[in-house]
Design an enzyme around this catalytic site. Sequence first.
Site, PDB file in Angstrom:
ATOM      1  CG  ASN A   1      41.431  -0.027   7.190  1.00  0.00           C
ATOM      2  OD1 ASN A   1      40.389  -0.656   6.557  1.00  0.00           O
ATOM      3  ND2 ASN A   1      40.933   0.151   8.425  1.00  0.00           N
TER       4      ASN A   1
ATOM      5  CB  CYS B   1      38.020   0.143  23.165  1.00  0.00           C
ATOM      6  SG  CYS B   1      37.168   0.058  24.891  1.00  0.00           S
TER       7      CYS B   1
ATOM      8  CB  THR C   1      31.888  27.853   3.054  1.00  0.00           C
ATOM      9  OG1 THR C   1      30.563  28.754   2.837  1.00  0.00           O
ATOM     10  CG2 THR C   1      32.857  28.803   2.486  1.00  0.00           C
TER      11      THR C   1
ATOM     12  CD  GLN D   1      44.538   3.167   4.970  1.00  0.00           C
ATOM     13  OE1 GLN D   1      46.045   3.311   4.766  1.00  0.00           O
ATOM     14  NE2 GLN D   1      44.363   3.530   5.926  1.00  0.00           N
TER      15      GLN D   1
ATOM     16  CB  SER E   1      40.837  10.668   3.437  1.00  0.00           C
ATOM     17  OG  SER E   1      40.771  11.327   4.623  1.00  0.00           O
TER      18      SER E   1
ATOM     19  CG  HIS F   1      43.888  11.868   7.479  1.00  0.00           C
ATOM     20  ND1 HIS F   1      44.074  11.030   8.544  1.00  0.00           N
ATOM     21  CD2 HIS F   1      42.451  11.719   7.353  1.00  0.00           C
ATOM     22  CE1 HIS F   1      43.129  10.137   8.631  1.00  0.00           C
ATOM     23  NE2 HIS F   1      42.133  10.693   8.244  1.00  0.00           N
TER      24      HIS F   1
ATOM     25  CB  THR G   1      33.825   8.831   7.221  1.00  0.00           C
ATOM     26  OG1 THR G   1      35.006   8.228   7.683  1.00  0.00           O
ATOM     27  CG2 THR G   1      32.473   8.515   7.873  1.00  0.00           C
TER      28      THR G   1
END
Length: 384
Positions: free
Chosen positions: A153, A327, A239, A181, A201, A203, A74
């Site tokens: 995604n 949502c 840092t 992705q 990214s 993760h 992001t």
Amino acid sequence: MDAERLYLDHNATTPLHPEVVDAMARVLREVYGNPSSSHALGAAARAELEQARERVAALVGFRDDEIVFTASATEANNTALASALLAGDGPPGHLVTSTIEHPSVVEPAARLSEVGVKVTRVEVDAEGRLDPAAVAAALTADTQLVSILWANNETGVVQDVAAIGADAATRGVPFHVDATQALGKVPVDGSAVHAAMLSGSAHKFNGPKGVGFLAVRDGIELTPWVRGGPQERRRRGGTENVAGAVGLGVAADLAVCGLEERAKRYEGLRDRLWAGIQATVPDVRSNTPLDAALPNTLSVEFRGTAGDVLVEALDLEGVCVSSGAACASGSIEPSHVLSALGRTPEEARATVRFSVGLGVDEAQIDRVLEILPRLVARVRRVSS
Ligand SMILES: Cc1ncc(COP(=O)(O)O)c(C=O)c1O
């Protein structure tokens, strides 16, 4: 975690690979120096960071000094867009993007248009595919950036980023590609797609949360998004997250290693799931173009269901998946991606996304197929 839980939501996030955990634990315990410090402990941290940078560079086909660590994709996407479109004193320029980008491009693009940047959102076909010729046709003399998702995604559709990048390069327009992705699932080479900037990214490919990167081709001026220090060659202040970067680096190595074989295995699992769903559940439709998508992703419309209720029902049975709706402000909003494919709000709300990854096997897919017909029937009864 509950051993019985079946995790089929790898596009949301992934479990850490054990080698990533080991490498990060070692750094967290032993390498606590600040990489900017000139003493030995600083140098040790710096060495870890630079090795991680080399690994990320090898993953995406950039040079190591072209990799800027960030806290997320992001942040990388925000940085890329702001740098290309807000730098300089000239009049607001032009951004070309698509209707099915991730919110981390959609929302900065909306903000840019509020400050006068012209934003062209090229439409996709009913399968989510962009026509590279339509992207090329959107370029004008004022275009400062083309920003396109490598793979979506929600549906997994993979774009022809090589053609899109080649056209942009011919016109001298920088191309930013969000490869978040795609990494670890399909081969990613920034050079082959003429990327000026590329986001990722950790993760999403078995690395830690809270660390990502923006690869920036030599010669592309990057205006920092996060200011306040000389870190990352003055391209990103703060840092560095040394242990996170090390985890990202190890995950990058693992993502390259055995990619073809892994992708085949994921595809086998995905196809087994889709064949099983079609055989046992009536009134279903795939939003994923299976021949032009990530091997691990399957987005399915279970006609007449509320996808979020089906997600909850699956969760109660120990299966983790995502719905095709989010949502927002207390109401269920259909996904902008599915809407762009021409799906009605009801169709988008009836969608569930399955995404496989590390640790998923055939027995797990069969277990999901065992319970799914009963749950869909029940949710349909309740929804009607
Ligand atoms: C295509 C894409 N881009 C960007 C992001 C944002 O990644 P991060 O969680 O690192 O901010 C995601 C996460 O879902 C994504 O799927």
